[in-house]
Design a protein around this motif. Structure first.
Motif, mmCIF file in Angstrom:
data_model
loop_
_atom_site.group_PDB
_atom_site.id
_atom_site.type_symbol
_atom_site.label_atom_id
_atom_site.label_comp_id
_atom_site.label_asym_id
_atom_site.label_seq_id
_atom_site.Cartn_x
_atom_site.Cartn_y
_atom_site.Cartn_z
ATOM 1 N N ALA A 25 69.917 -29.013 13.544
ATOM 2 C CA ALA A 25 70.441 -30.073 12.801
ATOM 3 C C ALA A 25 71.414 -29.276 12.284
ATOM 4 O O ALA A 25 72.689 -29.522 11.412
ATOM 5 C CB ALA A 25 69.642 -30.900 12.445
ATOM 6 N N ILE A 26 71.533 -27.968 11.208
ATOM 7 C CA ILE A 26 72.065 -27.596 10.485
ATOM 8 C C ILE A 26 72.716 -26.259 10.327
ATOM 9 O O ILE A 26 74.329 -26.146 10.641
ATOM 10 C CB ILE A 26 71.118 -26.083 9.798
ATOM 11 N N ARG A 27 72.322 -25.748 12.425
ATOM 12 C CA ARG A 27 73.725 -25.757 12.937
ATOM 13 C C ARG A 27 74.551 -26.378 13.427
ATOM 14 O O ARG A 27 75.715 -26.214 13.110
ATOM 15 C CB ARG A 27 72.507 -24.488 14.134
ATOM 16 N N ALA A 28 74.043 -27.509 14.235
ATOM 17 C CA ALA A 28 75.311 -28.429 14.852
ATOM 18 C C ALA A 28 76.260 -28.932 12.820
ATOM 19 O O ALA A 28 77.214 -28.936 13.630
ATOM 20 C CB ALA A 28 74.659 -29.600 14.942
ATOM 21 N N ILE A 29 75.394 -28.926 12.174
ATOM 22 C CA ILE A 29 76.064 -29.165 10.876
ATOM 23 C C ILE A 29 77.660 -28.527 10.871
ATOM 24 O O ILE A 29 78.859 -28.708 10.135
ATOM 25 C CB ILE A 29 75.494 -29.779 9.361
ATOM 26 N N ARG A 30 77.399 -26.527 11.013
ATOM 27 C CA ARG A 30 77.802 -25.886 10.407
ATOM 28 C C ARG A 30 79.065 -25.842 11.413
ATOM 29 O O ARG A 30 80.409 -25.878 11.524
ATOM 30 C CB ARG A 30 77.303 -24.781 10.098
ATOM 31 N N GLN A 31 78.728 -26.564 12.799
ATOM 32 C CA GLN A 31 79.730 -26.388 13.784
ATOM 33 C C GLN A 31 80.471 -27.586 13.594
ATOM 34 O O GLN A 31 81.624 -27.200 14.047
ATOM 35 C CB GLN A 31 78.862 -26.600 15.043
ATOM 36 N N HIS A 32 80.028 -28.611 13.522
ATOM 37 C CA HIS A 32 81.037 -29.822 12.874
ATOM 38 C C HIS A 32 81.572 -29.445 11.705
ATOM 39 O O HIS A 32 83.139 -29.853 12.170
ATOM 40 C CB HIS A 32 80.409 -30.718 12.765
ATOM 41 N N PHE A 33 81.588 -28.960 11.208
ATOM 42 C CA PHE A 33 81.651 -28.848 9.738
ATOM 43 C C PHE A 33 82.437 -27.201 9.595
ATOM 44 O O PHE A 33 81.992 -26.747 8.171
ATOM 45 C CB PHE A 33 81.339 -29.532 8.244
ATOM 46 N N PRO A 34 82.891 -26.550 10.030
ATOM 47 C CA PRO A 34 82.785 -25.042 10.365
ATOM 48 C C PRO A 34 83.707 -24.675 8.980
ATOM 49 O O PRO A 34 83.265 -23.190 8.452
ATOM 50 C CB PRO A 34 83.840 -24.909 11.032
ATOM 51 N N LEU A 35 84.768 -25.280 7.881
ATOM 52 C CA LEU A 35 85.233 -25.019 7.040
ATOM 53 C C LEU A 35 84.744 -25.744 5.815
ATOM 54 O O LEU A 35 85.398 -24.743 4.900
ATOM 55 C CB LEU A 35 86.916 -25.021 7.464
ATOM 56 N N HIS A 36 83.751 -26.124 5.833
ATOM 57 C CA HIS A 36 83.666 -26.843 4.507
ATOM 58 C C HIS A 36 81.992 -25.584 4.234
ATOM 59 O O HIS A 36 81.457 -25.351 4.878
ATOM 60 C CB HIS A 36 83.372 -28.119 4.539
ATOM 61 N N ARG A 37 81.505 -26.022 2.833
ATOM 62 C CA ARG A 37 80.509 -25.253 2.231
ATOM 63 C C ARG A 37 79.699 -25.652 1.914
ATOM 64 O O ARG A 37 79.190 -27.273 2.091
ATOM 65 C CB ARG A 37 81.569 -25.135 0.469
ATOM 66 N N VAL A 38 79.064 -25.288 2.878
ATOM 67 C CA VAL A 38 77.601 -25.946 2.781
ATOM 68 C C VAL A 38 76.026 -25.251 1.746
ATOM 69 O O VAL A 38 75.919 -24.357 2.315
ATOM 70 C CB VAL A 38 77.469 -25.615 4.493
ATOM 71 N N THR A 39 75.929 -26.225 0.821
ATOM 72 C CA THR A 39 74.582 -26.124 0.365
ATOM 73 C C THR A 39 73.116 -26.738 0.797
ATOM 74 O O THR A 39 72.974 -27.489 1.237
ATOM 75 C CB THR A 39 74.831 -26.423 -1.003
ATOM 76 N N MET A 40 72.047 -26.023 0.906
ATOM 77 C CA MET A 40 70.633 -26.479 1.008
ATOM 78 C C MET A 40 69.924 -26.246 -0.172
ATOM 79 O O MET A 40 70.090 -25.557 -0.514
ATOM 80 C CB MET A 40 69.656 -25.860 2.426
ATOM 81 N N LEU A 41 69.181 -27.232 -0.649
ATOM 82 C CA LEU A 41 68.341 -27.777 -1.094
ATOM 83 C C LEU A 41 66.482 -27.927 -0.865
ATOM 84 O O LEU A 41 66.799 -28.515 -0.118
ATOM 85 C CB LEU A 41 68.715 -29.229 -2.293
#
Length: 324
Positions: A25-41
């Protein structure tokens, strides 16, 4: 959902195996939003694992070791300062729903365990959640990221223990967080001895911080001497050692998911937990389970239904297929 987003917050606090199952799921989120900053708690105890996920830009940790409520207040303040546009709760418990709500995120979605079909895989549950914001995910493959430093650590440790490079190595992890998930120690010992004798294999015996006594029980029940490792290894160090194994045999526990993600042929012994939701999907791995009950009080009885002969037969078949 369009790409008019700023920061994205993902929440998954625990545990080792469950975090690994969120990776597709994390990989899919990154692929869908390649230019956005992704943070994980996540929980501080899993920083060693999460810090190596290449799809993340930032990690925020919450230390759960007796620091409430000050620690939660600190984390909430940090989250609100980030002004996230999207918060995705991949955990779905009261605590994570609360953190999501307090984060100040403009849009929030979250897992709801009570609405997912009981026998759909956890990865599919995450994909269903992502579909609500237009992310169509299909790649269910797992990954695990072993750093060069941890790989060198493992190689040096194996060299110290005089393990030959071409010797068959079989990892055994007899523990689990909960006792009802554990196959009897003497049965692990019997299977390990049969593997060692038949294939002149090195048996790598692992355990977690609370499992030193269990590891000793397996060792003392064996006729041959297994290779023992510190039960306080960091997650990355343990993963690096597992990566050298030709086969892995364990209960339904976090290190099993590591072995599966690393592509090590794995035999997983299930009792009163749902193998359809949490078991490996790749056919190179084998699940053994008798019965369908999810009643934890029956877990030990279900584990005892698994015989050494059936585990040995599967282990033998997998080892015979090795290109050695």
């Amino acid at each position: 959902m369009t790409q008019n987003l700023g920061g994205i917050l993902l929440i998954r606090m625990t545990s080792l195996g469950d975090i690994i199952l969120t990776l597709p799921a994390i990989r899919a989120i990154r692929q869908h939003f390649p230019l956005h900053r992704v943070t994980m708690l996540t929980s501080l105890e899993y920083i060693d694992l999460v810090s190596e996920i290449p799809y993340l830009d930032e990690i925020i940790t919450l230390d759960r070791r007796g620091k409430e409520p000050a620690e939660t207040i600190r984390v909430v303040r940090q989250l609100r300062q980030k002004k996230f546009d999207l918060v995705i709760d991949l955990h779905g418990k009261f605590r994570t729903r609360l953190l999501s709500g307090l984060s100040g995120g403009r849009q929030r979605i979250g897992s709801r365990r009570d609405i997912y079909p009981p026998n759909t895989h956890a990865i599919d549950d995450h994909f269903q959640l992502l579909s609500t914001i237009g992310i169509q995910a299909n790649d269910k493959s797992l990954e695990f990221y072993v750093t060069e430093a941890n790989q060198c650590f493992a190689q040096e440790l194996l060299n110290e223990k005089l393990l030959l490079g071409d010797q068959v190595k079989v990892g055994i992890f007899p523990g689990a967080r909960w006792d009802y998930k554990c196959w009897p120690a003497d049965r692990f010992a019997e299977v390990a001895d049969r593997i060692g004798k038949q294939y002149n294999a090195a048996i790598l015996l692992f355990g977690g911080p609370a499992e030193a006594d269990l590891v000793s029980q397996v060792r003392d029940s064996m006729q041959a001497d297994p290779i023992l490792f510190d039960t306080n290894l960091q997650i990355g160090q343990l993963a690096a050692l597992i990566s050298f194994c030709d086969q892995f045999v364990s209960n339904d526990t976090g290190p099993t998911h590591i072995a599966v993600a690393l592509g090590i042929p794995t035999i997983v012994l299930f009792g009163a937990t749902n193998h359809l939701k949490f078991g490996p999907l790749d056919p190179m791995h084998t699940v053994i389970r008798h019965g369908n009950s999810l009643d934890r009080s029956k877990g030990n009885d279900m584990m005892r239904l698994i015989t050494t002969d059936e585990v040995w037969k599967i282990a033998e078949g997998k080892l015979n297929s090795l290109d050695k």
